[in-house]
Design a protein around this motif. Structure first.
Motif, PDB file in Angstrom:
ATOM      1  N   VAL A 283       5.799 -13.150  -3.668  1.00 27.32           N
ATOM      2  CA  VAL A 283       5.475 -13.407  -2.266  1.00 27.32           C
ATOM      3  C   VAL A 283       6.754 -13.582  -1.450  1.00 27.32           C
ATOM      4  CG1 VAL A 283       4.448 -15.092  -0.679  1.00 27.32           C
ATOM      5  CG2 VAL A 283       3.194 -14.370  -2.722  1.00 27.32           C
ATOM      6  N   ALA A 284       7.684 -14.362  -1.958  1.00 24.62           N
ATOM      7  CA  ALA A 284       8.929 -14.605  -1.223  1.00 24.62           C
ATOM      8  C   ALA A 284       9.719 -13.322  -1.032  1.00 24.62           C
ATOM      9  CB  ALA A 284       9.769 -15.650  -1.965  1.00 24.62           C
ATOM     10  N   GLU A 285       9.770 -12.472  -2.065  1.00 20.80           N
ATOM     11  CA  GLU A 285      10.555 -11.242  -1.944  1.00 20.80           C
ATOM     12  C   GLU A 285       9.873 -10.227  -1.036  1.00 20.80           C
ATOM     13  OE1 GLU A 285      14.166  -9.206  -2.875  1.00 20.80           O
ATOM     14  OE2 GLU A 285      13.468 -11.277  -2.825  1.00 20.80           O
ATOM     15  N   CYS A 286       8.542 -10.165  -1.082  1.00 19.13           N
ATOM     16  CA  CYS A 286       7.826  -9.295  -0.144  1.00 19.13           C
ATOM     17  C   CYS A 286       8.064  -9.748   1.294  1.00 19.13           C
ATOM     18  CB  CYS A 286       6.336  -9.275  -0.462  1.00 19.13           C
ATOM     19  SG  CYS A 286       5.893  -8.287  -1.917  1.00 19.13           S
ATOM     20  N   ASN A 287       8.061 -11.039   1.531  1.00 24.50           N
ATOM     21  CA  ASN A 287       8.376 -11.550   2.866  1.00 24.50           C
ATOM     22  C   ASN A 287       9.772 -11.109   3.286  1.00 24.50           C
ATOM     23  OD1 ASN A 287       6.658 -14.822   2.949  1.00 24.50           O
ATOM     24  ND2 ASN A 287       5.880 -12.744   3.124  1.00 24.50           N
ATOM     25  N   ARG A 288      10.729 -11.198   2.368  1.00 21.44           N
ATOM     26  CA  ARG A 288      12.104 -10.854   2.711  1.00 21.44           C
ATOM     27  C   ARG A 288      12.243  -9.368   3.025  1.00 21.44           C
ATOM     28  NH1 ARG A 288      16.935  -9.162   1.028  1.00 21.44           N
ATOM     29  NH2 ARG A 288      16.189  -8.397  -0.992  1.00 21.44           N
ATOM     30  N   LEU A 289      11.537  -8.531   2.271  1.00 20.36           N
ATOM     31  CA  LEU A 289      11.598  -7.092   2.467  1.00 20.36           C
ATOM     32  C   LEU A 289      10.653  -6.607   3.558  1.00 20.36           C
ATOM     33  CD1 LEU A 289      11.685  -5.951  -1.281  1.00 20.36           C
ATOM     34  CD2 LEU A 289      13.589  -5.889   0.343  1.00 20.36           C
TER      35      LEU A 289
ATOM     36  N   THR B  38     -12.803 -18.146  -8.492  1.00 22.06           N
ATOM     37  CA  THR B  38     -13.128 -17.743  -9.861  1.00 22.06           C
ATOM     38  C   THR B  38     -12.019 -18.005 -10.871  1.00 22.06           C
ATOM     39  OG1 THR B  38     -12.336 -15.490  -9.413  1.00 22.06           O
ATOM     40  CG2 THR B  38     -14.696 -15.928  -9.078  1.00 22.06           C
ATOM     41  N   GLY B  39     -10.936 -18.660 -10.492  1.00 20.67           N
ATOM     42  CA  GLY B  39      -9.877 -18.870 -11.471  1.00 20.67           C
ATOM     43  C   GLY B  39      -8.627 -19.450 -10.856  1.00 20.67           C
ATOM     44  N   PRO B  40      -7.523 -19.466 -11.636  1.00 22.73           N
ATOM     45  CA  PRO B  40      -6.281 -20.075 -11.160  1.00 22.73           C
ATOM     46  C   PRO B  40      -5.571 -19.215 -10.126  1.00 22.73           C
ATOM     47  CG  PRO B  40      -5.972 -19.132 -13.348  1.00 22.73           C
ATOM     48  CD  PRO B  40      -7.441 -19.016 -13.031  1.00 22.73           C
ATOM     49  N   GLY B  41      -4.531 -19.800  -9.515  1.00 22.79           N
ATOM     50  CA  GLY B  41      -3.797 -19.141  -8.444  1.00 22.79           C
ATOM     51  C   GLY B  41      -2.615 -18.332  -8.945  1.00 22.79           C
ATOM     52  N   LEU B  42      -1.609 -18.199  -8.096  1.00 20.50           N
ATOM     53  CA  LEU B  42      -0.433 -17.413  -8.422  1.00 20.50           C
ATOM     54  C   LEU B  42       0.346 -18.048  -9.577  1.00 20.50           C
ATOM     55  CD1 LEU B  42       1.048 -16.608  -4.883  1.00 20.50           C
ATOM     56  CD2 LEU B  42      -0.397 -15.133  -6.302  1.00 20.50           C
ATOM     57  N   THR B  43       0.941 -17.199 -10.389  1.00 23.73           N
ATOM     58  CA  THR B  43       1.896 -17.651 -11.386  1.00 23.73           C
ATOM     59  C   THR B  43       3.243 -17.905 -10.702  1.00 23.73           C
ATOM     60  OG1 THR B  43       2.653 -15.413 -11.858  1.00 23.73           O
ATOM     61  CG2 THR B  43       0.740 -16.216 -13.100  1.00 23.73           C
ATOM     62  N   ASP B  44       4.201 -18.416 -11.464  1.00 24.02           N
ATOM     63  CA  ASP B  44       5.538 -18.588 -10.899  1.00 24.02           C
ATOM     64  C   ASP B  44       6.123 -17.252 -10.463  1.00 24.02           C
ATOM     65  OD1 ASP B  44       5.411 -21.314 -11.308  1.00 24.02           O
ATOM     66  OD2 ASP B  44       6.541 -21.272 -13.187  1.00 24.02           O
ATOM     67  N   ALA B  45       5.872 -16.211 -11.251  1.00 23.25           N
ATOM     68  CA  ALA B  45       6.333 -14.875 -10.861  1.00 23.25           C
ATOM     69  C   ALA B  45       5.648 -14.417  -9.580  1.00 23.25           C
ATOM     70  CB  ALA B  45       6.067 -13.879 -11.993  1.00 23.25           C
ATOM     71  N   GLY B  46       4.375 -14.762  -9.427  1.00 20.02           N
ATOM     72  CA  GLY B  46       3.659 -14.409  -8.206  1.00 20.02           C
ATOM     73  C   GLY B  46       4.238 -15.080  -6.982  1.00 20.02           C
ATOM     74  N   LYS B  47       4.663 -16.311  -7.135  1.00 21.56           N
ATOM     75  CA  LYS B  47       5.272 -17.016  -6.003  1.00 21.56           C
ATOM     76  C   LYS B  47       6.605 -16.374  -5.620  1.00 21.56           C
ATOM     77  CE  LYS B  47       2.919 -21.238  -7.394  1.00 21.56           C
ATOM     78  NZ  LYS B  47       3.039 -22.573  -8.029  1.00 21.56           N
ATOM     79  N   ARG B  48       7.355 -15.917  -6.620  1.00 21.29           N
ATOM     80  CA  ARG B  48       8.599 -15.208  -6.320  1.00 21.29           C
ATOM     81  C   ARG B  48       8.319 -13.860  -5.677  1.00 21.29           C
ATOM     82  NH1 ARG B  48      10.912 -13.592 -10.472  1.00 21.29           N
ATOM     83  NH2 ARG B  48       9.709 -14.440 -12.229  1.00 21.29           N
TER      84      ARG B  48
END
Length: 350
Positions: free
Chosen positions: A193-199, A181-191
């Motif tokens: 994801v990376a920080e959630c993975n790290r934590l 239904t629309g676009p994907g993650l923003t640049d902030a969203g990609k960051r």
């Protein structure tokens, strides 16, 4: 009684909306809503993900939405993004309510920060509560607030609740509809994801649109999880998961929690509580076929949805387990679905 660990509930929203009565709502038990401490104990509710969710300041009367969802097809307009400055205070208050619940329960409920904590609670009969955030409006672009909530116990996060955030886009409530239904993650969203993975904060893909789902699958090193979603092939709601998404979740070692919301269970998409066991059993059979036995559990959405009359509130969990048993599911499978699969997923993520 087989204890049930549940993928999603919204009892904290009830406390946020009526904080002066939180003792009656949670401790005493009024027979209202889906959850309270006495009924959790009586039903074998072993724990689950307790959501920080901020309601939208919508212009339409809620009854208008209920009427539309009872008579598909429908496509409900999404509320606007809630800015961080407006979200942080109620989100902190909501987290505080869970901290209060832990203290006020006098040992009956414990906030869990590790998989070992959850296993310990199940062994002792203590309700295991994992703090979850459903829609990351209370996380700022710098991600500083993510660390604040992590220190409070946040271990699971959905970047969106249907309405957009600075991190991505959710699906509107629409039937019939694809989740594309629309676009994907923003640049902030990609960051994010990376920080959630790290934590080691679990990422919840419920409510996320297909493009965002694909972005998380590409960027994340963790299992893919949808804590409260169903099969699109059975109920073609925008909120449900396509066969391709189910395959990706299974292959990543992830999980799906069966959502009890009638509008995501019924093939006709109608938000009608007068719903029997058949749509639930059809969903469970199909999800088992696609996900296999190790990647499926329950994600009730208690206190956040209209449940089938045959389940009702948390006291319906033993009825659900019995219905699955009568349907032919054996005891080892029932234990996987009720709690073991979630515990194994937490071992792989937290």
């Amino acid at each position: 009684m087989i204890p049930v660990f549940d993928g999603h509930n919204d009892i904290l929203l009830r406390l946020l909306l009526d904080p002066a009565r939180r003792q009656e709502i949670f401790l005493t038990g009024e027979g209202k809503g889906h959850l309270d401490l006495p009924r959790m104990k009586a039903a074998g509710f072993a724990g689950g993900f307790f959501a920080i969710y901020l309601p939208s300041p919508i212009a339409h009367d809620d009854q208008d939405y209920q009427t539309l969802m009872q008579n598909p097809p429908y496509a409900l307009p999404l509320p606007d993004l809630i800015p961080f400055a407006a979200a942080i205070e109620p989100a902190v208050q909501t987290a505080g309510h869970l901290l209060w619940m832990e203290r006020a329960s006098e040992g009956a409920l414990k906030i869990c920060r590790t998989a070992a904590d959850v296993r310990g609670c199940l062994a002792s009969g203590t309700i295991a509560a994992i703090l979850h955030m459903e829609g990351a409006e209370a996380i700022d672009d710098s991600l500083d607030a993510l660390h604040l909530f992590h220190a409070m116990g946040l271990r699971s996060l959905g970047p969106v609740w249907s309405r957009p955030t600075i991190f991505g886009h959710g699906v509107p409530f629409a039937f019939p509809s694809s989740p594309d239904t629309g676009p994907g993650l923003t640049d902030a969203g990609k960051r994010l994801v990376a920080e959630c993975n790290r934590l080691r904060i679990m990422l919840d893909l419920s409510h996320m649109n297909e493009a965002g789902f694909n972005d998380v699958a590409r960027l994340s090193d963790a299992p893919l999880v949808a804590t409260h979603s169903n099969a699109h092939a059975i109920c073609p709601s925008s909120r449900n998961l396509t066969d391709r998404q189910l395959d990706m979740i299974r292959d990543s070692g992830g999980m799906v929690g069966l959502n009890f919301s009638v509008s995501f269970l019924r093939p006709d998409g109608r938000q009608m509580a007068d719903t029997g066991w058949d749509p639930i059993l059809r969903q469970m059979d199909y999800l088992l076929e696609k996900l296999r036995e190790d990647h499926l559990g329950f994600g009730s959405d208690y206190d956040g949805c209209t449940t089938p009359d045959v389940i009702g509130d948390v006291m319906g969990l033993p009825k659900l387990v019995q219905a699955l048993s009568d349907h032919g599911y054996d005891r080892p499978l029932l234990e996987r679905l009720a709690h073991s699969n979630w515990l194994a997923l937490l071992d792989r993520t937290l």
